[in-house]
Design an enzyme around this catalytic site. Structure first.
Site, PDB file in Angstrom:
ATOM      1  N   GLU A  51      -3.720   5.290  12.164  1.00 43.47           N
ATOM      2  CA  GLU A  51      -2.556   5.917  11.101  1.00 43.47           C
ATOM      3  C   GLU A  51      -3.574   6.004   9.739  1.00 43.47           C
ATOM      4  O   GLU A  51      -4.502   5.269   9.514  1.00 43.47           O
ATOM      5  CB  GLU A  51      -1.630   4.605  10.907  1.00 43.47           C
ATOM      6  CG  GLU A  51      -0.661   4.932   9.796  1.00 43.47           C
ATOM      7  CD  GLU A  51       0.137   3.597   9.549  1.00 43.47           C
ATOM      8  OE1 GLU A  51       0.419   3.017  10.630  1.00 43.47           O
ATOM      9  OE2 GLU A  51       0.621   3.400   8.417  1.00 43.47           O
TER      10      GLU A  51
ATOM     11  N   LYS B 143       9.707   5.168   7.591  1.00 42.05           N
ATOM     12  CA  LYS B 143       9.991   4.200   6.807  1.00 42.05           C
ATOM     13  C   LYS B 143      11.123   4.579   5.971  1.00 42.05           C
ATOM     14  O   LYS B 143      11.108   5.245   4.984  1.00 42.05           O
ATOM     15  CB  LYS B 143       8.864   3.563   5.884  1.00 42.05           C
ATOM     16  CG  LYS B 143       7.395   3.179   6.773  1.00 42.05           C
ATOM     17  CD  LYS B 143       6.373   2.933   5.526  1.00 42.05           C
ATOM     18  CE  LYS B 143       5.374   1.974   6.039  1.00 42.05           C
ATOM     19  NZ  LYS B 143       4.195   2.094   4.998  1.00 42.05           N
TER      20      LYS B 143
ATOM     21  N   ASP C 104      -4.327   1.104  11.316  1.00 43.80           N
ATOM     22  CA  ASP C 104      -3.735   1.777  10.054  1.00 43.80           C
ATOM     23  C   ASP C 104      -5.013   1.630   9.204  1.00 43.80           C
ATOM     24  O   ASP C 104      -5.107   0.447   8.557  1.00 43.80           O
ATOM     25  CB  ASP C 104      -2.469   1.035   9.376  1.00 43.80           C
ATOM     26  CG  ASP C 104      -2.342   1.734   8.268  1.00 43.80           C
ATOM     27  OD1 ASP C 104      -2.721   2.544   7.831  1.00 43.80           O
ATOM     28  OD2 ASP C 104      -0.916   1.291   7.604  1.00 43.80           O
TER      29      ASP C 104
ATOM     30  N   HIS D  49       8.182  -1.079   9.750  1.00 46.31           N
ATOM     31  CA  HIS D  49       8.717  -2.149   8.606  1.00 46.31           C
ATOM     32  C   HIS D  49       7.631  -1.813   7.505  1.00 46.31           C
ATOM     33  O   HIS D  49       7.044  -0.813   7.370  1.00 46.31           O
ATOM     34  CB  HIS D  49       8.094  -3.477   9.040  1.00 46.31           C
ATOM     35  CG  HIS D  49       6.887  -3.927   9.397  1.00 46.31           C
ATOM     36  ND1 HIS D  49       6.224  -4.953   9.804  1.00 46.31           N
ATOM     37  CD2 HIS D  49       5.653  -2.876   9.535  1.00 46.31           C
ATOM     38  CE1 HIS D  49       4.986  -4.978   9.921  1.00 46.31           C
ATOM     39  NE2 HIS D  49       4.615  -3.607   9.596  1.00 46.31           N
TER      40      HIS D  49
ATOM     41  N   GLU E 242       1.729  -9.560   6.317  1.00 45.43           N
ATOM     42  CA  GLU E 242       2.358  -9.180   7.564  1.00 45.43           C
ATOM     43  C   GLU E 242       2.063 -10.292   8.739  1.00 45.43           C
ATOM     44  O   GLU E 242       2.649 -10.148  10.026  1.00 45.43           O
ATOM     45  CB  GLU E 242       2.046  -7.960   8.027  1.00 45.43           C
ATOM     46  CG  GLU E 242       2.516  -6.735   7.017  1.00 45.43           C
ATOM     47  CD  GLU E 242       2.300  -5.317   7.693  1.00 45.43           C
ATOM     48  OE1 GLU E 242       1.759  -5.331   8.840  1.00 45.43           O
ATOM     49  OE2 GLU E 242       2.437  -4.449   6.844  1.00 45.43           O
TER      50      GLU E 242
ATOM     51  N   GLU F   6      -5.111  -2.532   8.954  1.00 41.12           N
ATOM     52  CA  GLU F   6      -4.410  -3.208  10.261  1.00 41.12           C
ATOM     53  C   GLU F   6      -5.139  -2.742  11.428  1.00 41.12           C
ATOM     54  O   GLU F   6      -5.554  -1.761  11.738  1.00 41.12           O
ATOM     55  CB  GLU F   6      -3.103  -2.476  10.180  1.00 41.12           C
ATOM     56  CG  GLU F   6      -2.156  -2.945   8.903  1.00 41.12           C
ATOM     57  CD  GLU F   6      -0.909  -2.126   8.683  1.00 41.12           C
ATOM     58  OE1 GLU F   6      -0.290  -1.847   9.936  1.00 41.12           O
ATOM     59  OE2 GLU F   6      -0.610  -1.916   7.814  1.00 41.12           O
TER      60      GLU F   6
ATOM     61  N   LYS G 204       6.563  -0.094  14.466  1.00 38.64           N
ATOM     62  CA  LYS G 204       5.567  -0.945  14.103  1.00 38.64           C
ATOM     63  C   LYS G 204       5.972  -1.991  13.237  1.00 38.64           C
ATOM     64  O   LYS G 204       6.661  -1.849  12.138  1.00 38.64           O
ATOM     65  CB  LYS G 204       4.452  -0.317  13.206  1.00 38.64           C
ATOM     66  CG  LYS G 204       3.171  -0.879  12.838  1.00 38.64           C
ATOM     67  CD  LYS G 204       2.245  -0.189  12.136  1.00 38.64           C
ATOM     68  CE  LYS G 204       2.606   0.078  10.534  1.00 38.64           C
ATOM     69  NZ  LYS G 204       1.383   0.338   9.576  1.00 38.64           N
TER      70      LYS G 204
ATOM     71  N   HIS H 205      -3.186  -5.896   1.846  1.00 40.05           N
ATOM     72  CA  HIS H 205      -2.438  -6.932   2.517  1.00 40.05           C
ATOM     73  C   HIS H 205      -3.014  -8.324   2.452  1.00 40.05           C
ATOM     74  O   HIS H 205      -2.491  -9.318   2.661  1.00 40.05           O
ATOM     75  CB  HIS H 205      -1.865  -6.712   3.807  1.00 40.05           C
ATOM     76  CG  HIS H 205      -1.107  -5.352   3.922  1.00 40.05           C
ATOM     77  ND1 HIS H 205      -0.797  -4.964   5.225  1.00 40.05           N
ATOM     78  CD2 HIS H 205      -0.484  -4.777   2.967  1.00 40.05           C
ATOM     79  CE1 HIS H 205       0.285  -3.753   4.771  1.00 40.05           C
ATOM     80  NE2 HIS H 205       0.313  -3.579   3.635  1.00 40.05           N
TER      81      HIS H 205
ATOM     82  N   ASP I 108       1.328   8.226   7.391  1.00 42.61           N
ATOM     83  CA  ASP I 108       2.088   7.531   6.639  1.00 42.61           C
ATOM     84  C   ASP I 108       2.137   7.813   5.259  1.00 42.61           C
ATOM     85  O   ASP I 108       3.152   8.545   4.812  1.00 42.61           O
ATOM     86  CB  ASP I 108       1.610   6.106   6.890  1.00 42.61           C
ATOM     87  CG  ASP I 108       2.450   4.848   6.131  1.00 42.61           C
ATOM     88  OD1 ASP I 108       3.401   5.336   5.545  1.00 42.61           O
ATOM     89  OD2 ASP I 108       1.907   3.687   5.797  1.00 42.61           O
TER      90      ASP I 108
ATOM     91  N   SER J  59       0.796  -1.297   0.139  1.00 38.87           N
ATOM     92  CA  SER J  59      -0.134   0.073  -0.092  1.00 38.87           C
ATOM     93  C   SER J  59       0.819   1.207   0.089  1.00 38.87           C
ATOM     94  O   SER J  59       0.896   2.042   1.071  1.00 38.87           O
ATOM     95  CB  SER J  59      -0.995   0.073   1.145  1.00 38.87           C
ATOM     96  OG  SER J  59      -0.239   0.083   2.303  1.00 38.87           O
TER      97      SER J  59
HETATM   98  C1  LIG Z   1       3.386  -1.261   6.731  1.00 38.01           C
HETATM   99  C2  LIG Z   1       2.432  -0.515   5.787  1.00 38.01           C
HETATM  100  O1  LIG Z   1       2.089  -1.435   4.592  1.00 38.01           O
HETATM  101  P1  LIG Z   1       2.956  -1.296   3.106  1.00 38.01           P
HETATM  102  O2  LIG Z   1       4.683  -1.648   3.469  1.00 38.01           O
HETATM  103  O3  LIG Z   1       2.331  -2.152   2.423  1.00 38.01           O
HETATM  104  O4  LIG Z   1       3.114   0.119   2.983  1.00 38.01           O
HETATM  105  C3  LIG Z   1       1.840   0.305   6.194  1.00 38.01           C
HETATM  106  O5  LIG Z   1       0.725   0.788   5.335  1.00 38.01           O
HETATM  107  O6  LIG Z   1       2.164   1.132   7.202  1.00 38.01           O
HETATM  108 MG   LIG Z   2       0.254   2.658   6.726  1.00 33.27          MG
END
Ligand SMILES: C=C(OP(=O)(O)O)C(=O)O
Ligand SMILES: [Mg+2]
Length: 403
Positions: free
Chosen positions: A275, A327, A232, A355, A196, A155, A378, A146, A302, A42
């Site tokens: 999130e 990230k 999330d 992650h 995940e 999530e 996370k 996911h 995010d 995503s």
């Molecule tokens: C960990 C996540 O998913 P992705 O790595 O698919 O963006 C997220 O959206 O926070």
């Molecule tokens: Mg996210």
């Protein structure tokens, strides 16, 4: 400090079975660091560009490796990362790929730590880092991008906010994951796991909230400390810009309805964390929601911020959110990720180190979270690529990390 002698790049597998970039860095004094790039599903519209693995490696070999070998001091992380940016020559790593860039950036940090004989978090965080440890947010029910045919919200995250140690928090999240399985079984709901490792049952979001509420309360009683939960929403994935509405399984919500819905959920379930509750372009919506619930919960960007100081600055100006997901591969280097953390903290935004849904056994983010004193990390709950980070956090807390 010693110079980089060689940079080796190769293709390895990530947890989804896709190829990704792994970098090895050897220093002139014999120091060694190895790191691998994660990969999102995503992904945010404004993330740095992940290239096809073989293209990323070929391009980094051509443009970046010659500038690094024999030239850059491995302990000067800013110089390593500046060199990567100069070699790439674009704003978003579209030439060498953020996947090559982040693997090299992280491998250099590990090689520098190796030369110093210090754990990575110590090298990155310095001697006066303090000794706080992040609370792990653990994905236990999930859907969205996911997992097919599961919840619309991406999530549902266990948040063991009262845990006395990282180890207790990690074990509590695993217990919530297991309790969720028991509750689903009692309800006769079969479930596989998503990318995940979270359960991905074919239930609607309302049912998932009930299951989470019951699971965290049972495990909280068992463990004797407070466990809340969070979300999330990954709302950019459900937002239809033409219709200006959010698409759930069996209904849609306008932006105002989405804000009301999320604010009600925060109140009803005492959510610790939310999130991406709104689309990645909707600073105003984030600001409205933060106004309503920002005192009670973390409103984290995010896809909104993509670990990018310019996007975060705009958010700070507009009062959008009170937390940022970090990230490293969204922005391409550790220096950029550190800058985002620093700007966040200066402005009262909580950084949450994260992650990606596609991961490897790489543990850099566990060290990054400790080095930056981040209040949360996370990084999943179960599955080898997730427990690699969680177990590393347990080792760091016990001061026995060898990285
Ligand atoms: C960990 C996540 O998913 P992705 O790595 O698919 O963006 C997220 O959206 O926070
Ligand atoms: Mg996210």
């Amino acid at each position: 400090m010693t110079r980089i002698e060689s940079v080796r790049l190769r293709q390895i597998l990530d947890s989804r079975g896709n190829t990704t970039v792994e970098a090895d860095i050897l220093t002139e004094s014999g120091g060694f660091g190895r790191a691998a790039a994660p990969s999102g599903a995503s992904t945010g519209e404004y993330e740095a560009i992940e290239l096809d693995t073989s293209e990323a490696i070929a391009s980094a070999r051509e443009h970046a490796v010659p500038r690094l070998e024999g030239a850059v001091y491995v302990g000067d992380q800013r110089d390593v990362d500046r060199t990567l940016r100069a070699a790439d020559g674009t704003d978003n790593f579209s030439e060498i790929g953020a996947n090559s860039a982040v693997a090299i950036s992280m491998a250099a940090a590990k090689a520098a730590a190796d030369v110093l004989g210090a754990p990575l978090y110590q090298h990155l965080g310095g001697a006066f880092r303090g000794d706080n440890y992040p609370i792990p947010l653990g994905n236990v029910i999930g859907g969205g991008e996911h997992a097919a045919d599961a919840t619309a919200i991406q999530e549902f995250l266990s948040a063991p906010v009262g845990a006395p140690s990282v180890q207790d928090a990690v074990f509590a999240n695993a217990a919530v994951h297991s309790e969720v399985a028991d509750i689903l079984a009692e309800r006769g709901v079969p479930s596989a796991k998503g990318d995940e490792g979270a359960w991905a049952p074919s239930i609607d979001d309302d049912d998932a909230f009930e299951v989470m509420d019951e699971a965290v309360s049972t495990v909280s009683d068992e463990f004797g400390f407070e466990i809340r939960f969070g979300l999330d929403v990954a709302a950019a994935e459900m937002y239809d810009a033409d219709a200006d509405e959010y698409q759930y399984r069996d209904r849609t919500r306008s932006t105002d309805e989405q804000i009301e819905y999320i604010a009600d959920l925060v109140d009803e379930y005492d959510l610790a964390y939310v999130e991406d509750p709104l689309d990645e372009n909707d600073y105003e919506g984030f600001a409205k929601l933060t106004d309503k619930v920002g005192e009670k919960t973390l409103v984290c960007g995010d896809d909104l911020f993509v670990t990018n100081v310019e996007r975060l600055s705009e958010g700070i100006e507009k009062g959008a959110g009170n937390s940022i997901l970090i990230k490293p591969n969204q922005i391409g280097t550790l220096s950029d990720a550190f800058d985002a953390v620093e700007l966040a903290v200066e402005n009262g935004y909580d950084p949450v180190i994260s992650h990606r849904s596609g991961e490897t056994e790489d543990t850099t983010i566990a060290h990054l979270a400790v080095a930056t004193d981040a209040p949360f990390i996370k990084t999943g709950t179960v599955g080898g690529e997730r427990t690699a980070k969680l177990n590393e956090l347990i080792r760091i807390e016990q001061n026995v990390s060898r990285l």
